[in-house]
Design a protein around this motif. Sequence first.
Motif, PDB file in Angstrom:
ATOM      1  N   MET A 147       0.857  -1.180   0.000  1.00 45.58           N
ATOM      2  CA  MET A 147       0.000   0.000   0.000  1.00 45.58           C
ATOM      3  C   MET A 147       0.896   1.233   0.000  1.00 45.58           C
ATOM      4  N   VAL A 148       0.864   1.996  -1.091  1.00 45.28           N
ATOM      5  CA  VAL A 148       1.682   3.199  -1.242  1.00 45.28           C
ATOM      6  C   VAL A 148       0.759   4.403  -1.138  1.00 45.28           C
ATOM      7  N   ASN A 149       0.918   5.212  -0.098  1.00 43.65           N
ATOM      8  CA  ASN A 149       0.066   6.373   0.161  1.00 43.65           C
ATOM      9  C   ASN A 149       0.848   7.664  -0.029  1.00 43.65           C
ATOM     10  N   ASN A 150       0.121   8.701  -0.476  1.00 37.96           N
ATOM     11  CA  ASN A 150       0.658  10.065  -0.552  1.00 37.96           C
ATOM     12  C   ASN A 150       1.988  10.104  -1.309  1.00 37.96           C
ATOM     13  N   LEU A 151       1.930   9.708  -2.567  1.00 36.79           N
ATOM     14  CA  LEU A 151       3.136   9.707  -3.387  1.00 36.79           C
ATOM     15  C   LEU A 151       3.693  11.119  -3.519  1.00 36.79           C
ATOM     16  N   PHE A 152       5.013  11.254  -3.370  1.00 35.69           N
ATOM     17  CA  PHE A 152       5.741  12.525  -3.440  1.00 35.69           C
ATOM     18  C   PHE A 152       5.292  13.503  -2.343  1.00 35.69           C
ATOM     19  N   PHE A 153       4.900  12.987  -1.179  1.00 37.30           N
ATOM     20  CA  PHE A 153       4.482  13.877  -0.099  1.00 37.30           C
ATOM     21  C   PHE A 153       5.641  14.725   0.406  1.00 37.30           C
ATOM     22  N   ASN A 154       6.862  14.215   0.301  1.00 38.35           N
ATOM     23  CA  ASN A 154       8.043  14.960   0.761  1.00 38.35           C
ATOM     24  C   ASN A 154       8.819  15.590  -0.391  1.00 38.35           C
ATOM     25  N   VAL A 155       8.274  15.529  -1.599  1.00 41.40           N
ATOM     26  CA  VAL A 155       8.890  16.194  -2.758  1.00 41.40           C
ATOM     27  C   VAL A 155       7.794  17.017  -3.432  1.00 41.40           C
ATOM     28  N   PRO A 156       7.444  18.164  -2.879  1.00 39.85           N
ATOM     29  CA  PRO A 156       6.316  18.945  -3.422  1.00 39.85           C
ATOM     30  C   PRO A 156       6.499  19.354  -4.871  1.00 39.85           C
ATOM     31  N   ALA A 157       7.743  19.606  -5.281  1.00 42.98           N
ATOM     32  CA  ALA A 157       7.962  20.029  -6.664  1.00 42.98           C
ATOM     33  C   ALA A 157       7.582  18.924  -7.639  1.00 42.98           C
ATOM     34  N   ARG A 158       7.923  17.682  -7.288  1.00 42.61           N
ATOM     35  CA  ARG A 158       7.569  16.570  -8.183  1.00 42.61           C
ATOM     36  C   ARG A 158       6.059  16.336  -8.187  1.00 42.61           C
ATOM     37  N   ARG A 159       5.423  16.445  -7.047  1.00 40.49           N
ATOM     38  CA  ARG A 159       3.974  16.244  -6.976  1.00 40.49           C
ATOM     39  C   ARG A 159       3.226  17.347  -7.729  1.00 40.49           C
ATOM     40  N   LYS A 160       3.763  18.560  -7.718  1.00 40.15           N
ATOM     41  CA  LYS A 160       3.093  19.671  -8.389  1.00 40.15           C
ATOM     42  C   LYS A 160       3.089  19.488  -9.899  1.00 40.15           C
ATOM     43  N   PHE A 161       4.097  18.809 -10.435  1.00 36.23           N
ATOM     44  CA  PHE A 161       4.206  18.659 -11.877  1.00 36.23           C
ATOM     45  C   PHE A 161       3.507  17.405 -12.403  1.00 36.23           C
ATOM     46  N   LEU A 162       2.774  16.713 -11.557  1.00 39.48           N
ATOM     47  CA  LEU A 162       1.945  15.617 -12.046  1.00 39.48           C
ATOM     48  C   LEU A 162       0.817  16.174 -12.908  1.00 39.48           C
ATOM     49  N   LYS A 163       0.415  15.413 -13.911  1.00 42.05           N
ATOM     50  CA  LYS A 163      -0.643  15.848 -14.812  1.00 42.05           C
ATOM     51  C   LYS A 163      -2.011  15.609 -14.173  1.00 42.05           C
ATOM     52  N   THR A 164      -3.058  15.809 -14.958  1.00 42.96           N
ATOM     53  CA  THR A 164      -4.411  15.603 -14.464  1.00 42.96           C
ATOM     54  C   THR A 164      -4.639  14.125 -14.160  1.00 42.96           C
ATOM     55  N   ASN A 165      -5.695  13.853 -13.405  1.00 45.10           N
ATOM     56  CA  ASN A 165      -5.988  12.468 -13.048  1.00 45.10           C
ATOM     57  C   ASN A 165      -6.241  11.609 -14.280  1.00 45.10           C
ATOM     58  N   ALA A 166      -6.911  12.178 -15.282  1.00 49.60           N
ATOM     59  CA  ALA A 166      -7.172  11.404 -16.494  1.00 49.60           C
ATOM     60  C   ALA A 166      -5.883  11.040 -17.213  1.00 49.60           C
ATOM     61  N   THR A 167      -4.934  11.982 -17.263  1.00 50.06           N
ATOM     62  CA  THR A 167      -3.656  11.707 -17.920  1.00 50.06           C
ATOM     63  C   THR A 167      -2.848  10.684 -17.143  1.00 50.06           C
ATOM     64  N   GLU A 168      -2.780  10.839 -15.827  1.00 48.58           N
ATOM     65  CA  GLU A 168      -2.013   9.888 -15.018  1.00 48.58           C
ATOM     66  C   GLU A 168      -2.647   8.502 -15.050  1.00 48.58           C
ATOM     67  N   LEU A 169      -3.987   8.434 -15.053  1.00 49.74           N
ATOM     68  CA  LEU A 169      -4.637   7.137 -15.135  1.00 49.74           C
ATOM     69  C   LEU A 169      -4.378   6.490 -16.490  1.00 49.74           C
ATOM     70  N   ASN A 170      -4.318   7.285 -17.530  1.00 47.99           N
ATOM     71  CA  ASN A 170      -3.993   6.748 -18.840  1.00 47.99           C
ATOM     72  C   ASN A 170      -2.576   6.194 -18.877  1.00 47.99           C
TER      73      ASN A 170
END
Length: 611
Positions: A147-170
Motif C-alpha cells: 500500500m503506497v500512500n501520498n506519493l511525493f508527499f516529501n517532494v512537493p515540486a515533483r507532486r506539483k508537476f503531475l498531470k491531471t488524473n485522467a492523464t495519469e490514469l492513462n
Amino acid sequence: MSDIIQLLPDSVANQIAAGEVIQRPASVIKELVENAVDAGATTINVLVVDAGRTSIQVIDNGCGMSLTDARLAFERHATSKIRQADDLFSLRTMGFRGEALPSIAAVSQVELRTRRAEDEVGTCLMLSGSRIESQEPCSCSLGSSFMVNNLFFNVPARRKFLKTNATELNNILTAFERIVLVYPSINFTLHSNGQELMNLRSGTLRQRISDIYGRRYGQDLLPIQVETALCRISGFVGKPETARKKGVHEYFFVNGRYMKHAYFHKAVQQAYDRMILAGTHVPYFIYFEVNPAEIDVNIHPTKTEIKFENEQPIWQILVAGVRDALGQFCEIPQIDFDTEGKPDIPVYNPSADSPSQLANGQWPKTSSTQPSYNPFRQKPSQDWQRLYESLPSEADVPAPPSLFEEPADAASSSVPEVSPLHYQFKGRYVMTTVKSGLMVIDQHRADVRIRYERYMQQMTGAPAQSQRLLFPETLELTPAEATLMPELMTALTSVGFDLTPLGPTSYAVAGVPAGIEGLDPISLIRDLLAESEQVQGASHARLTSDVLPVMSDLALSLARHAAIPYGQVLSNDEMDALINHLFSCKDVNHTPDGKSILSIFPEQDIDRLLG
C-alpha cells in the motif's frame, strides 16, 4: 581550509535515485507488479485512488517474504535476482537492480503486509520517507500486499508537476497493458476509485489481446512464428486494412520485457511496403526470445532500451517473418476470378456437326461464309432528306411562354457576374492573382483554418449543426480511451456529435457534425481520442485564456480530418468560395498549429525571373 566534500545522508541519496526510477504513479505500479510476477504470483490485483496520488495498492499471491527479507527489501541495491556481475548476462527476471522498493519508500508512505506459505503469521511493515515507522506480526493472506500512500508527499515540486488524473490514469493503463500482454497465464484486475477497469482471466495471448482491446480487434490480427538459431519470433501483426495514422498499438517484447526499438519498427513498416498508405501504421504484438548473453538490458533504470548483439540479422529475420505471415494468410491483394453463375463458353470441337452436338456446347465442324461480303463497300442512302420531311422547322416551333415580359434591350443591358478565374496546381495549391502579384494557397491548410474557427465558434456558444445517422453505430473503447472520453464528451457534443453511454466503455453514436459526411464516425472518434491522448497536459501558444485546451485540440483534430484532402479537384466556384471563406477568418496566414497557409510572389520578382 576545511574539507568541503561530504557524504550525503541516505534519505537524500534515496530521493535523488528515486527521481530516475519513480517518475509518476505509473512507475510505482510497474515496479510493484513486476516484483509480483517475479514472486511467482498467479493472481495480481491493482487498486488506485485518484490516479495514484492518494494511494496505490498491489496485492499478489506470490511466495511472500520473511521478516528479515521484508526489512532488507527496502535497502538500496538489495535484491534476490542476482549474486554476481556475471548474472547480468543471464537475466530471466523483470527486476535486478534493487532500486525500486527503496525509491518508492523514499518518496511515499508504504505499508507492506506479507506472509510465506510456511509461516503461520505474516509481517506488517510501515515506512515513511525511507524510515521504518513500525514493524509487527499480523494476519494476512499468502503473498504480499503493498500500500503506497501520498506519493511525493516529501517532494512537493515533483507532486506539483503531475498531470491531471485522467492523464495519469492513462499512463497507468499503458504501463499495466505492457505487463499483462506478456503474461496471459496470470489473472489481473485493475480498479480505479472503486470501479473495475480491467478483469483479465488467464488464457491465450490472442484472448488477452481481445480482452483488452475488444473482440473485433483480435480478429484482425495475423499470427507470426519464426524460429532460427539467433532468435525466436512470435506474436501477431495487423492486417493491412487495420492501418491508421493515430492510436495504433505497437509492442515489442524481448524475453518477456517490453522495449522500444525504432530500428525494428522500421522493419515491420518495410514488410508492409506498398500495402498501406504512407504515414499510417499497423498494430503489432511481437515477442522475441533471445539468448540473454546476446542482449544488454542494463542501460537505463526503466529497462525499455535494449541493445542487441546481432541487430542486423534479426532485422532481416523480422522482415521475412512478417512478410511470410501476410503471404501465408493471403493478405496480399490478388485478382479473383469468380465463375459462379457465369454462362459456360463452348469449347471448339471440329468433329461436332449435328444440332445435338451444338446443344451440348460443341462448335460445328464447318460453316458457310461469303468471302466477297464487305459492309464498308455499300453506298450510303442518298434519300436521307426524306426522313426529316415530317418534322417541323425552327420557324414553326412556338416560343415557350414567359411569366414576365422582358424589355427589348434586356439581353444587351444585363451582364452576368463572373467569378475571377483561379488555377489549381497538382491538386494541392490554389493559385490566383492579387494586386501585388501571384498568391498561392494550400487548399488543405486553408480549409483546416476555416473549419477550426467554425468548430471553435460552435463550442463557445453558437448552436452546432448535427447530421443524424440512419442507423446508430456502437463505439467500443479500450479502458485507456474510456478514461479520456468524459473530458471530451462536452466538446464532442458541442460540435455536433450525438453520443449516448451504453456502459463503462461503449457508446451509441446517433449523430455527427454536419459537413463531414462520408467519414467513418467510429474511426474519427478513435483518432480524436488518440490525438487527445498525445496532447494531454501540453501547453500550446495558440490557445487563449478563455478557451479550454481540450476544445481547441479537438477542434483542430476534427478540422484536419474533415478538411479538403490533397488531390481533390476543385471547380472554379469551389476555389472562389474557399478563398472568400479564408479571408473572413481571424488569421489567414497560419493554421492553428502554426503552419503557413499562403504565399504571395510579387510581380516585380516574377518580372525579374522572366526578364
